[in-house]
Motif scaffolding. Structure first.
Motif, PDB file in Angstrom:
ATOM      1  N   LEU A 372      10.192   8.385 -17.692  1.00 20.18           N
ATOM      2  CA  LEU A 372       8.776   8.057 -17.717  1.00 20.18           C
ATOM      3  C   LEU A 372       8.486   7.075 -18.841  1.00 20.18           C
ATOM      4  O   LEU A 372       9.288   6.926 -19.780  1.00 20.18           O
ATOM      5  CB  LEU A 372       7.963   9.340 -17.913  1.00 20.18           C
ATOM      6  CG  LEU A 372       8.164  10.429 -16.857  1.00 20.18           C
ATOM      7  CD1 LEU A 372       7.359  11.666 -17.215  1.00 20.18           C
ATOM      8  CD2 LEU A 372       7.783   9.910 -15.476  1.00 20.18           C
ATOM      9  N   PRO A 373       7.344   6.398 -18.825  1.00 18.72           N
ATOM     10  CA  PRO A 373       7.020   5.432 -19.884  1.00 18.72           C
ATOM     11  C   PRO A 373       7.038   6.052 -21.285  1.00 18.72           C
ATOM     12  O   PRO A 373       7.353   5.364 -22.258  1.00 18.72           O
ATOM     13  CB  PRO A 373       5.616   4.956 -19.505  1.00 18.72           C
ATOM     14  CG  PRO A 373       5.543   5.139 -18.017  1.00 18.72           C
ATOM     15  CD  PRO A 373       6.337   6.377 -17.726  1.00 18.72           C
ATOM     16  N   GLY A 376      10.671   6.498 -23.943  1.00 17.87           N
ATOM     17  CA  GLY A 376      11.398   5.316 -24.409  1.00 17.87           C
ATOM     18  C   GLY A 376      12.498   5.647 -25.409  1.00 17.87           C
ATOM     19  O   GLY A 376      13.494   4.921 -25.512  1.00 17.87           O
ATOM     20  N   ARG A 379      15.589   6.284 -23.481  1.00 14.17           N
ATOM     21  CA  ARG A 379      16.115   5.010 -22.979  1.00 14.17           C
ATOM     22  C   ARG A 379      16.848   4.260 -24.093  1.00 14.17           C
ATOM     23  O   ARG A 379      17.948   3.719 -23.886  1.00 14.17           O
ATOM     24  CB  ARG A 379      14.951   4.165 -22.434  1.00 14.17           C
ATOM     25  CG  ARG A 379      15.327   2.744 -22.026  1.00 14.17           C
ATOM     26  CD  ARG A 379      14.105   2.019 -21.459  1.00 14.17           C
ATOM     27  NE  ARG A 379      14.398   0.617 -21.158  1.00 14.17           N
ATOM     28  CZ  ARG A 379      14.229  -0.380 -22.035  1.00 14.17           C
ATOM     29  NH1 ARG A 379      13.783  -0.103 -23.273  1.00 14.17           N
ATOM     30  NH2 ARG A 379      14.511  -1.624 -21.688  1.00 14.17           N
ATOM     31  N   VAL A 393      12.570  -1.469 -13.468  1.00 18.10           N
ATOM     32  CA  VAL A 393      11.277  -0.995 -13.957  1.00 18.10           C
ATOM     33  C   VAL A 393      10.381  -0.717 -12.751  1.00 18.10           C
ATOM     34  O   VAL A 393      10.200  -1.590 -11.885  1.00 18.10           O
ATOM     35  CB  VAL A 393      10.621  -2.032 -14.890  1.00 18.10           C
ATOM     36  CG1 VAL A 393       9.283  -1.509 -15.403  1.00 18.10           C
ATOM     37  CG2 VAL A 393      11.543  -2.379 -16.044  1.00 18.10           C
ATOM     38  N   GLY A 397       5.578   1.661 -14.895  1.00 19.05           N
ATOM     39  CA  GLY A 397       6.055   1.382 -16.242  1.00 19.05           C
ATOM     40  C   GLY A 397       7.239   2.234 -16.658  1.00 19.05           C
ATOM     41  O   GLY A 397       7.713   2.116 -17.800  1.00 19.05           O
ATOM     42  N   GLY A 398       7.727   3.072 -15.764  1.00 20.63           N
ATOM     43  CA  GLY A 398       8.908   3.878 -16.055  1.00 20.63           C
ATOM     44  C   GLY A 398      10.185   3.104 -15.759  1.00 20.63           C
ATOM     45  O   GLY A 398      10.147   1.932 -15.352  1.00 20.63           O
ATOM     46  N   TRP A 399      11.299   3.766 -15.952  1.00 21.82           N
ATOM     47  CA  TRP A 399      12.592   3.091 -15.765  1.00 21.82           C
ATOM     48  C   TRP A 399      13.511   3.919 -14.882  1.00 21.82           C
ATOM     49  O   TRP A 399      13.504   5.151 -14.924  1.00 21.82           O
ATOM     50  CB  TRP A 399      13.310   2.873 -17.109  1.00 21.82           C
ATOM     51  CG  TRP A 399      12.489   2.108 -18.107  1.00 21.82           C
ATOM     52  CD1 TRP A 399      12.356   0.767 -18.198  1.00 21.82           C
ATOM     53  CD2 TRP A 399      11.711   2.663 -19.163  1.00 21.82           C
ATOM     54  NE1 TRP A 399      11.554   0.418 -19.254  1.00 21.82           N
ATOM     55  CE2 TRP A 399      11.141   1.575 -19.868  1.00 21.82           C
ATOM     56  CE3 TRP A 399      11.417   3.968 -19.593  1.00 21.82           C
ATOM     57  CZ2 TRP A 399      10.308   1.755 -20.966  1.00 21.82           C
ATOM     58  CZ3 TRP A 399      10.597   4.147 -20.685  1.00 21.82           C
ATOM     59  CH2 TRP A 399      10.050   3.051 -21.360  1.00 21.82           C
TER      60      TRP A 399
END
Length: 446
Positions: A372-373, A376, A379, A393, A397-399
């Motif tokens: 989720l955003p 980070g 990540r 992406v 806005g998540g990855w």
């Protein structure tokens, strides 16, 4: 009893062949031990006997020769490359008028100089005190007050008895402190077992080049020198290889011929790194004229600590000294069993990395991790570890990260970040040319 000097490095070295002639390699190794301790060998006396003599270990004629050579060379101490009984050590001191150290005492002195960690220092002191407790002599009789007569009656305890009592108290204190540290190590070891990380331990005869190889693989700056027992305290670093899960690499104390049993027991913190490893890398000096015998000595110590059953990869180091070609040697099943390389020059290091990948690369899998955003930090951690292969992406806005790692590594990360592993991490097909094991197979292997 003679007054033992506070210092003195000029040494006469004594080595007997019991039932066999003394080899030049044995003399060279003992000279190296003396130099490692800071002594300056001024004479070397050799000989042969069928069995040790009870009074001096050497015969009376050889003992007189030692006394005369010590006087001629103005030596401060006598170093004997054998374990001596306390009475033999004391008798030689009385005859020569000089301090006498046997092999165990000399190695203990080296260990005392080289130990750096708090645990290592405690272990050295404990081994020294146990060694000393068998060698307390009546060196303080001038303080005794047990004699009869007016004014000569004392408290009923000789200085020798006081020394023994103080030694016993200190030994108990050190033992208790080391037990506390041991329990902490056991706790850390239990945590590592819950999140399995492959462990590799470098073992080998002293001065084979283990620390140099350790620095080459990990980019570390562990102390490395052309001397015996340059490394005493266990040094552990993380090692990452392409398409391979993170590996824990440990550098251990070097072994030596006739390593005293009390030293093996004392340095269990270092040796346990070998006993608990998934793979032992036995580093061998390819230029050593007695490498076969020294490899056998290493195996004897590994058997003594219960590590002889662990898979072993042999690395013949220092190929630059013998002109050997760096290479991998495999058995009939195609498994790598020997690597020829030079840690000093780096030639052949890629072969060792290949062998480690073949051994542990099967534990690495490809996963798709959804973050989720607000996650980070997770990540960033994946990127720092070099685990991310690709990234997408999403609209929110998540990855979605394609990650190459072991399942244990990802589970540990998710637990630390409060991420539900089962719903946010799924296995994915590997990229072309990537050899992958399934998560189930990885878990079974771990």
């Amino acid at each position: 009893m003679i007054e033992r000097p506070e210092s003195g490095e000029r040494a006469v070295l004594v080595r007997l062949g019991l039932g066999a002639p003394v080899s030049e390699e044995e003399v060279r190794e003992f000279q190296a031990l003396a130099l490692s301790a800071g002594a300056v060998p001024v004479a070397t006396i050799t000989g042969s006997r069928r069995s040790p003599e009870p009074r001096y270990f050497v015969g009376s004629g050889k003992a007189e020769e030692i006394r005369m050579r010590a006087e001629e060379c103005a030596a401060d101490l006598i170093l004997v490359d054998h374990p001596l009984a306390p009475s033999q050590e004391r008798n030689l001191e009385l005859l020569t008028g000089r301090r006498v150290l046997d092999r165990a005492g000399l190695i203990l002195d080296i260990f005392a100089q080289r130990a750096r960690s708090a645990e290592g220092k405690l272990e050295v002191e404990l081994a020294q005190l146990k060694h000393l407790s068998t060698r307390l002599v009546r060196g303080w009789t001038h303080l005794e007050r047990q004699k009869g007569g007016i004014g000569l009656r004392g408290p009923g305890e000789t200085q020798l008895e006081t020394d023994r009592r103080l030694l016993g108290r200190r030994i108990r204190t050190l033992t208790e402190r080391l037990e506390v540290l041991s329990r902490r190590r056991d706790t850390g070891r239990a945590v590592r077992k819950r999140v399995p990380v492959p462990a590799v331990a470098l073992v080998g005869y002293t001065n084979a080049g283990k620390s140099t190889l350790f620095n080459l693989l990990t980019g570390s700056d562990a102390y490395a020198a052309d001397q015996l027992f340059a490394t005493l305290d266990p040094t552990v670093r993380r090692l990452r290889l392409p398409h391979t899960p993170e590996i824990v690499l440990a550098d251990t104390v070097g072994f030596v011929r006739d390593l005293p049993h009390e030293l093996v027991a004392a340095f269990r913190s270092t040796l346990l790194e070998a006993r608990d490893a998934d793979l032992l890398v036995q580093v061998v000096d390819a230029s050593d004229p007695e490498l076969v015998e020294h490899m056998a000595q290493v195996q004897d110590v590994l058997e003594g600590i219960g590590a002889s059953h662990i898979p072993t990869l042999t690395v013949f180091n220092k190929t630059d000294r013998v002109g050997a070609v760096p290479r991998i040697e495999r058995n009939s099943d195609g498994e790598a069993v020997r690597v020829w390389m030079s840690a000093a020059t780096g030639d052949g290091a890629e072969y060792l990395r290949t062998c480690l990948h073949e051994r542990f690369g099967k534990l690495a899998c490809r996963f798709m991790v959804a973050l989720l955003p607000a996650e980070g930090r997770a990540r960033a951690h994946l990127y720092r570890q070099g685990l991310v292969q690709s990234e997408i992406v999403d609209d929110g806005g998540g990855w979605h990260l394609e990650v190459e790692a072991s399942q244990a590594e990802l589970e540990q990360l998710c637990d630390g970040e409060g991420i539900d592993f089962a719903s946010r991490v799924v296995p994915c097909l590997p990229a072309e040319g990537f050899v992958e094991s399934t998560p189930a197979a990885a878990a079974a292997s771990a």
